[in-house]
Write a protein that holds these residues in place. Structure first.
Motif, PDB file in Angstrom:
ATOM      1  N   ALA A   1       0.828  -1.207   0.000  1.00  0.00           N
ATOM      2  CA  ALA A   1       0.000   0.000   0.000  1.00  0.00           C
ATOM      3  C   ALA A   1       0.866   1.262   0.000  1.00  0.00           C
ATOM      4  CB  ALA A   1      -0.966  -0.028   1.186  1.00  0.00           C
ATOM      5  N   LEU A   2       0.616   2.164   0.943  1.00  0.00           N
ATOM      6  CA  LEU A   2       1.334   3.436   1.007  1.00  0.00           C
ATOM      7  C   LEU A   2       2.572   3.288   1.872  1.00  0.00           C
ATOM      8  CD1 LEU A   2       1.301   6.475   0.251  1.00  0.00           C
ATOM      9  CD2 LEU A   2       0.073   6.885   2.383  1.00  0.00           C
ATOM     10  N   GLY A   3       3.739   3.476   1.268  1.00  0.00           N
ATOM     11  CA  GLY A   3       4.991   3.367   2.003  1.00  0.00           C
ATOM     12  C   GLY A   3       5.398   4.696   2.612  1.00  0.00           C
ATOM     13  N   TYR A   4       6.394   4.633   3.489  1.00  0.00           N
ATOM     14  CA  TYR A   4       6.856   5.858   4.158  1.00  0.00           C
ATOM     15  C   TYR A   4       8.316   5.715   4.556  1.00  0.00           C
ATOM     16  CZ  TYR A   4       7.538   9.514   7.621  1.00  0.00           C
ATOM     17  OH  TYR A   4       8.035  10.590   8.306  1.00  0.00           O
ATOM     18  N   THR A   5       9.003   6.833   4.503  1.00  0.00           N
ATOM     19  CA  THR A   5      10.321   7.010   5.089  1.00  0.00           C
ATOM     20  C   THR A   5      10.558   8.506   5.223  1.00  0.00           C
ATOM     21  OG1 THR A   5      12.674   6.441   4.932  1.00  0.00           O
ATOM     22  CG2 THR A   5      11.568   7.065   2.902  1.00  0.00           C
ATOM     23  N   TYR A   6      11.699   8.896   5.753  1.00  0.00           N
ATOM     24  CA  TYR A   6      12.014  10.314   5.890  1.00  0.00           C
ATOM     25  C   TYR A   6      13.495  10.521   5.643  1.00  0.00           C
ATOM     26  CZ  TYR A   6      14.094   9.334  10.436  1.00  0.00           C
ATOM     27  OH  TYR A   6      14.900   8.855  11.432  1.00  0.00           O
ATOM     28  N   GLN A   7      13.873  11.750   5.461  1.00  0.00           N
ATOM     29  CA  GLN A   7      15.271  12.079   5.194  1.00  0.00           C
ATOM     30  C   GLN A   7      15.568  13.471   5.723  1.00  0.00           C
ATOM     31  OE1 GLN A   7      16.221  12.500   1.063  1.00  0.00           O
ATOM     32  NE2 GLN A   7      18.319  13.165   1.439  1.00  0.00           N
ATOM     33  N   ASP A   8      16.680  13.611   6.419  1.00  0.00           N
ATOM     34  CA  ASP A   8      17.159  14.909   6.873  1.00  0.00           C
ATOM     35  C   ASP A   8      18.152  15.447   5.845  1.00  0.00           C
ATOM     36  OD1 ASP A   8      15.631  14.852   9.159  1.00  0.00           O
ATOM     37  OD2 ASP A   8      17.209  13.960  10.393  1.00  0.00           O
ATOM     38  N   VAL A   9      17.838  16.584   5.262  1.00  0.00           N
ATOM     39  CA  VAL A   9      18.687  17.187   4.241  1.00  0.00           C
ATOM     40  C   VAL A   9      19.750  18.022   4.943  1.00  0.00           C
ATOM     41  CG1 VAL A   9      18.767  18.677   2.220  1.00  0.00           C
ATOM     42  CG2 VAL A   9      16.764  17.238   2.638  1.00  0.00           C
ATOM     43  N   LEU A  10      21.012  17.675   4.701  1.00  0.00           N
ATOM     44  CA  LEU A  10      22.136  18.365   5.331  1.00  0.00           C
ATOM     45  C   LEU A  10      22.704  19.427   4.414  1.00  0.00           C
ATOM     46  CD1 LEU A  10      24.005  15.306   6.884  1.00  0.00           C
ATOM     47  CD2 LEU A  10      22.276  16.769   7.942  1.00  0.00           C
ATOM     48  N   ASP A  11      23.342  20.413   5.014  1.00  0.00           N
ATOM     49  CA  ASP A  11      23.967  21.483   4.249  1.00  0.00           C
ATOM     50  C   ASP A  11      25.267  20.974   3.631  1.00  0.00           C
ATOM     51  OD1 ASP A  11      24.386  23.938   3.143  1.00  0.00           O
ATOM     52  OD2 ASP A  11      24.089  25.064   4.987  1.00  0.00           O
ATOM     53  N   ALA A  12      25.956  21.852   2.924  1.00  0.00           N
ATOM     54  CA  ALA A  12      27.174  21.459   2.217  1.00  0.00           C
ATOM     55  C   ALA A  12      28.252  20.961   3.168  1.00  0.00           C
ATOM     56  CB  ALA A  12      27.699  22.627   1.384  1.00  0.00           C
ATOM     57  N   ASP A  13      28.262  21.440   4.416  1.00  0.00           N
ATOM     58  CA  ASP A  13      29.263  20.980   5.376  1.00  0.00           C
ATOM     59  C   ASP A  13      28.874  19.668   6.052  1.00  0.00           C
ATOM     60  OD1 ASP A  13      27.146  21.868   6.845  1.00  0.00           O
ATOM     61  OD2 ASP A  13      28.291  23.270   8.101  1.00  0.00           O
ATOM     62  N   GLN A  14      27.736  19.099   5.677  1.00  0.00           N
ATOM     63  CA  GLN A  14      27.250  17.837   6.218  1.00  0.00           C
ATOM     64  C   GLN A  14      27.048  17.894   7.735  1.00  0.00           C
ATOM     65  OE1 GLN A  14      26.432  15.042   4.199  1.00  0.00           O
ATOM     66  NE2 GLN A  14      26.638  16.631   2.667  1.00  0.00           N
ATOM     67  N   GLU A  15      26.783  19.083   8.253  1.00  0.00           N
ATOM     68  CA  GLU A  15      26.572  19.226   9.691  1.00  0.00           C
ATOM     69  C   GLU A  15      25.206  19.834   9.987  1.00  0.00           C
ATOM     70  OE1 GLU A  15      29.779  21.363  11.403  1.00  0.00           O
ATOM     71  OE2 GLU A  15      31.296  19.847  10.938  1.00  0.00           O
ATOM     72  N   ASP A  16      24.920  20.984   9.399  1.00  0.00           N
ATOM     73  CA  ASP A  16      23.648  21.645   9.654  1.00  0.00           C
ATOM     74  C   ASP A  16      22.523  20.980   8.859  1.00  0.00           C
ATOM     75  OD1 ASP A  16      24.974  23.416  11.272  1.00  0.00           O
ATOM     76  OD2 ASP A  16      25.340  24.848   9.653  1.00  0.00           O
ATOM     77  N   THR A  17      21.364  20.805   9.500  1.00  0.00           N
ATOM     78  CA  THR A  17      20.207  20.211   8.853  1.00  0.00           C
ATOM     79  C   THR A  17      19.310  21.310   8.310  1.00  0.00           C
ATOM     80  OG1 THR A  17      20.316  18.343  10.392  1.00  0.00           O
ATOM     81  CG2 THR A  17      18.266  18.649   9.167  1.00  0.00           C
ATOM     82  N   LEU A  18      19.041  21.247   7.018  1.00  0.00           N
ATOM     83  CA  LEU A  18      18.241  22.280   6.369  1.00  0.00           C
ATOM     84  C   LEU A  18      16.744  22.007   6.460  1.00  0.00           C
ATOM     85  CD1 LEU A  18      20.361  22.796   3.121  1.00  0.00           C
ATOM     86  CD2 LEU A  18      20.406  24.165   5.210  1.00  0.00           C
ATOM     87  N   ALA A  19      16.354  20.752   6.354  1.00  0.00           N
ATOM     88  CA  ALA A  19      14.931  20.418   6.388  1.00  0.00           C
ATOM     89  C   ALA A  19      14.788  18.920   6.593  1.00  0.00           C
ATOM     90  CB  ALA A  19      14.242  20.846   5.091  1.00  0.00           C
ATOM     91  N   ARG A  20      13.606  18.534   6.971  1.00  0.00           N
ATOM     92  CA  ARG A  20      13.250  17.122   7.061  1.00  0.00           C
ATOM     93  C   ARG A  20      12.179  16.833   6.020  1.00  0.00           C
ATOM     94  NH1 ARG A  20      12.478  13.775  12.477  1.00  0.00           N
ATOM     95  NH2 ARG A  20      14.739  13.776  12.126  1.00  0.00           N
ATOM     96  N   VAL A  21      12.463  15.852   5.184  1.00  0.00           N
ATOM     97  CA  VAL A  21      11.567  15.496   4.082  1.00  0.00           C
ATOM     98  C   VAL A  21      10.861  14.192   4.437  1.00  0.00           C
ATOM     99  CG1 VAL A  21      11.387  14.974   1.631  1.00  0.00           C
ATOM    100  CG2 VAL A  21      13.067  16.639   2.425  1.00  0.00           C
ATOM    101  N   SER A  22       9.553  14.261   4.582  1.00  0.00           N
ATOM    102  CA  SER A  22       8.742  13.063   4.779  1.00  0.00           C
ATOM    103  C   SER A  22       8.355  12.521   3.408  1.00  0.00           C
ATOM    104  CB  SER A  22       7.491  13.383   5.604  1.00  0.00           C
ATOM    105  OG  SER A  22       7.840  13.826   6.901  1.00  0.00           O
ATOM    106  N   THR A  23       8.682  11.272   3.154  1.00  0.00           N
ATOM    107  CA  THR A  23       8.501  10.679   1.836  1.00  0.00           C
ATOM    108  C   THR A  23       7.430   9.600   1.899  1.00  0.00           C
ATOM    109  OG1 THR A  23      10.847  11.059   1.359  1.00  0.00           O
ATOM    110  CG2 THR A  23       9.667   9.549  -0.088  1.00  0.00           C
ATOM    111  N   TYR A  24       6.444   9.737   1.026  1.00  0.00           N
ATOM    112  CA  TYR A  24       5.371   8.760   0.913  1.00  0.00           C
ATOM    113  C   TYR A  24       5.464   8.103  -0.464  1.00  0.00           C
ATOM    114  CZ  TYR A  24       3.647  11.503   4.849  1.00  0.00           C
ATOM    115  OH  TYR A  24       3.547  12.165   6.042  1.00  0.00           O
ATOM    116  N   LEU A  25       5.326   6.779  -0.493  1.00  0.00           N
ATOM    117  CA  LEU A  25       5.556   6.028  -1.717  1.00  0.00           C
ATOM    118  C   LEU A  25       4.343   5.174  -2.056  1.00  0.00           C
ATOM    119  CD1 LEU A  25       8.313   5.498   0.386  1.00  0.00           C
ATOM    120  CD2 LEU A  25       9.275   5.377  -1.903  1.00  0.00           C
ATOM    121  N   LEU A  26       3.961   5.211  -3.333  1.00  0.00           N
ATOM    122  CA  LEU A  26       2.820   4.439  -3.816  1.00  0.00           C
ATOM    123  C   LEU A  26       3.152   3.917  -5.210  1.00  0.00           C
ATOM    124  CD1 LEU A  26      -0.089   3.541  -3.182  1.00  0.00           C
ATOM    125  CD2 LEU A  26      -0.882   5.606  -4.344  1.00  0.00           C
TER     126      LEU A  26
END
Length: 523
Positions: free
Chosen positions: A92-117
C-alpha cells in the motif's frame, strides 16, 4: 493588614530581600512564550515528497540517489550513498524520511517526509487525501517514476497517474483548493530558470515595474495544484535499446518531444537519471521543495543535449524549444489530445512491465488518432512484440526474430551445472571401464623416453644448463667421492697395522726373552 492581602502587592516587591513568587501569573506566561519561541526556532522545516510509480526496488534506488553525497567526487559509491532510514514500501502506502544536510554535512536544512505508492488504484486514494492540507500543499512535491526498461508505457502510465491525482484533488475541501490555486499561481509566476531569489516574472522594466511574461501556447493549461516532476530512471539502458533493438535518434527525440509537450501543460519538470551517476536530480528535487544551501549556492541548469542526462526545469520549456529538436512533431495535436484524455475517469490499473498479459489487459485506444496514448504507442512500440522489422518468411509458428537473453550470472550458473553434470558422467564412464595396461613401463627404458622427450634444459643465472648433463656430472662426482673415501679408509687401516708392527718391534728390543732389562749390568 488589608494591604498585605492584595496579592503580590507593591509592599512585598519593595523590600531588599524580596523575590518574585513562582506562582506569579505574568512571569509564567513570559517563560512559556520564551520556550515556545526557542522551540519554533529549532523546529526543522517540514517538506513532503510524494513518490508515485516504480517498484519497491526502483523507489529505493531513487531515494539512494537523492540522498547521495555529491560534494566530494573522490568518495566511492558506497561512501557517497547517504544514510537513509528504513523504507517501508512493500504494501500500500509506504513511508520514510530524510534529513537534508547542508554542504558541510553538519547543519540540517529540512526534514523530508517521503510517501511512496506504486499503483494508481482508487482504493489507495483515501490514504493520500489526508496528506494534502492547506498547510502541507505548499511544501509538497509529486514525483512520478518511469524507467527506461519500458519507455513505450510512459504516456499510458503518466495518464493514469494524472487521472488518479485529479480524482483526489477534486475531492479536497474548499480551503485546500484555495491554497492549491495560490501555489500554482506562485509557480506559474516565477522567473524562468527556477531562481528562488528573483522577484516578479521576468525582472524590471525601465520604469521600475515588474515585467510580465505572457504564457506561451500549451503552457500551464492543466495545472494540478501541486508541483510535479517526472523522473525517468535507468538512463544507462538507452544504449541497450539502440544496440539490441535497433532504435535510432528519431525514437529518442520523439519520446523527448512528447514528454516535454504534455508536461509543459502541467508546469512539470523532467529529468533522466541513472544509478550512482552524478547529475542534477538532487538539486532539482531540493529546489522544487524550496530547500537551498546556506553555504553553497547550487545552480540548476537545463540540459537538452545529452540524451542520457536530460534536465528540463519547470517554467523553462516552450513549444519553440521543443520544435527545434526535430521537425514534423505535431505539438498542437498532442497537446489537445492530452487535455481531452486526462478528463476521463481512471481505468483499471496498468500492469507492470514484464507482465505477459499486459497488452491484453489494456483497453483499446481510439483508432482515429484522437488519443495521445495511441499516438505515442503507434511510434514507440515494444520491441518484443513489434513484427514490422521481421523479414518475410522469417516468422513461422509465432516465432519472433528477437531472442530474449538471460542475465550474465544466470547464464554462468547454468553453465556450471552443465559442467558438473558432464564431469560426473566422465567419472562414471572411467569407473566402468578397466584401466589399460602398458606393454612396457617408460621407467624400464629411459633411452626410448629420452628420445621422445629430448634434452631438458633450464636457465640458471643467464646460463642455459642441460639437466641431463648436470645429473650425469653429479652422479660421477658422487661416485668419485665414494671411491676416494674408500681408498682413504684402506690407507688408514694399513697405516694403523704398520704402526702396530713398529710398536711391537721396539717393544721386543726393549725386553728380550731371558735377558735383563736395559741398563742392568751384564753377567
Amino acid at each position: 493588614m488589608s494591604m498585605s492581602n492584595n496579592g503580590p502587592g507593591f509592599k512585598a516587591g519593595s523590600g531588599n530581600n524580596s523575590r518574585p513568587s513562582s506562582k506569579d501569573g505574568p512571569k509564567k506566561n513570559i517563560w512559556s512564550s520564551m520556550l515556545d519561541s526557542v522551540a519554533n526556532g529549532k523546529r526543522l522545516p517540514e517538506k513532503n515528497l510524494l513518490i508515485l510509480g516504480g517498484t519497491p526496488e526502483s523507489q529505493r534506488e531513487f531515494l539512494e540517489t537523492l540522498s547521495a553525497n555529491n560534494t566530494d567526487p573522490s568518495l566511492s559509491n558506497d561512501k557517497r550513498r547517504g544514510r537513509i532510514p528504513p523504507i517501508a514500501n512493500q504494501f500500500a502506502l509506504g513511508y520514510t524520511y530524510q534529513d537534508v544536510l547542508d554542504a558541510d554535512q553538519e547543519d540540517t536544512l529540512a526534514r523530508v517526509s517521503t510517501y511512496l505508492l506504486s499503483e494508481p488504484s482508487l482504493s489507495f486514494a483515501p490514504l493520500l487525501k489526508p496528506l494534502l492540507t492547506p498547510k502541507s500543499v505548499p511544501e509538497t512535491l509529486v514525483v512520478i517514476l518511469m524507467d527506461w526498461s519500458d519507455p513505450w508505457t510512459w504516456v499510458r502510465r503518466l495518464r493514469e497517474w494524472v487521472r488518479f491525482l485529479r480524482h483526489i484533488l477534486v475531492s479536497l475541501d474548499d480551503e485546500t483548493k484555495v491554497v492549491m490555486e495560490e501555489t500554482m499561481t506562485e509557480w506559474r509566476d516565477r522567473k524562468r530558470g527556477m531562481d528562488p531569489n528573483s522577484a516578479g516574472t521576468g525582472g524590471l522594466t525601465s520604469s521600475g515595474g515588474p515585467v510580465t511574461i505572457p504564457l506561451g501556447p500549451g503552457e500551464w493549461d492543466e495545472g494540478l495544484g501541486i508541483p510535479m516532476c517526472v523522473v525517468c530512471q535507468g538512463a544507462d539502458k538507452i544504449e541497450k535499446l539502440e544496440k539490441d533493438h535497433g532504435w535510432h535518434e528519431e525514437e529518442f527525440d520523439f519520446i523527448l518531444q512528447f514528454m516535454r509537450t504534455i508536461l509543459l501543460k502541467h508546469g512539470a519538470s523532467l529529468i533522466y537519471s541513472a544509478p550512482y551517476l552524478a547529475n542534477s536530480l538532487q538539486s532539482l528535487i531540493h529546489s522544487s521543495l524550496g530547500i537551498h544551501s546556506l553555504l553553497k549556492r547550487q545552480s540548476l541548469k537545463h540540459n537538452v543535449i545529452d540524451r542520457d542526462k536530460i534536465l528540463v526545469p519547470a517554467n523553462w520549456d516552450s513549444w519553440g524549444k521543443i520544435r527545434i529538436i526535430r521537425e514534423g512533431f505535431d505539438m498542437e495535436g498532442v497537446s489537445t489530445a492530452w487535455s481531452i484524455e486526462i478528463q476521463d475517469s481512471p481505468e483499471p490499473r496498468v500492469p507492470k512491465s514484464g507482465d505477459e498479459n499486459s497488452q491484453s489487459n489494456q483497453p483499446m485506444e481510439a483508432d482515429d488518432g484522437s488519443s495521445a496514448v495511441a499516438i505515442f504507442e503507434q511510434t514507440i512500440k515494444d520491441p518484443r512484440r513489434d513484427t514490422t522489422m521481421v523479414p518475410p518468411g522469417s516468422q513461422q509458428n509465432g516465432d519472433m526474430i528477437e531472442v530474449e537473453t538471460s542475465d550474465m550470472q544466470s547464464f554462468l550458473t547454468k553453465q556450471v551445472e552443465v559442467l558438473e553434470q558432464l564431469k560426473a558422467e566422465d567419472e562414471k564412464d572411467r569407473a566402468s571401464k578397466p584401466t589399460p595396461q602398458l606393454e612396457m613401463s617408460p621407467l624400464d627404458d629411459n633411452g626410448r623416453v629420452n628420445e621422445h622427450i629430448g634434452p631438458v634444459q633450464f636457465n640458471m643465472g643467464g646460463i642455459q644448463v642441460d639437466a641431463d648433463d648436470m645429473l650425469r656430472k653429479l652422479k660421477e662426482r658422487e661416485a668419485s667421492r665414494a671411491q676416494r673415501k674408500e681408498a682413504m679408509t684402506s690407507v688408514a687401516g694399513d697405516e694403523k697395522a704398520h704402526n702396530q708392527a713398529l710398536a711391537n718391534f721396539f717393544a721386543g728390543l726393549v725386553k728380550k726373552p731371558g735377558g735383563s732389562p736395559r741398563g742392568s749390568p751384564s753377567a
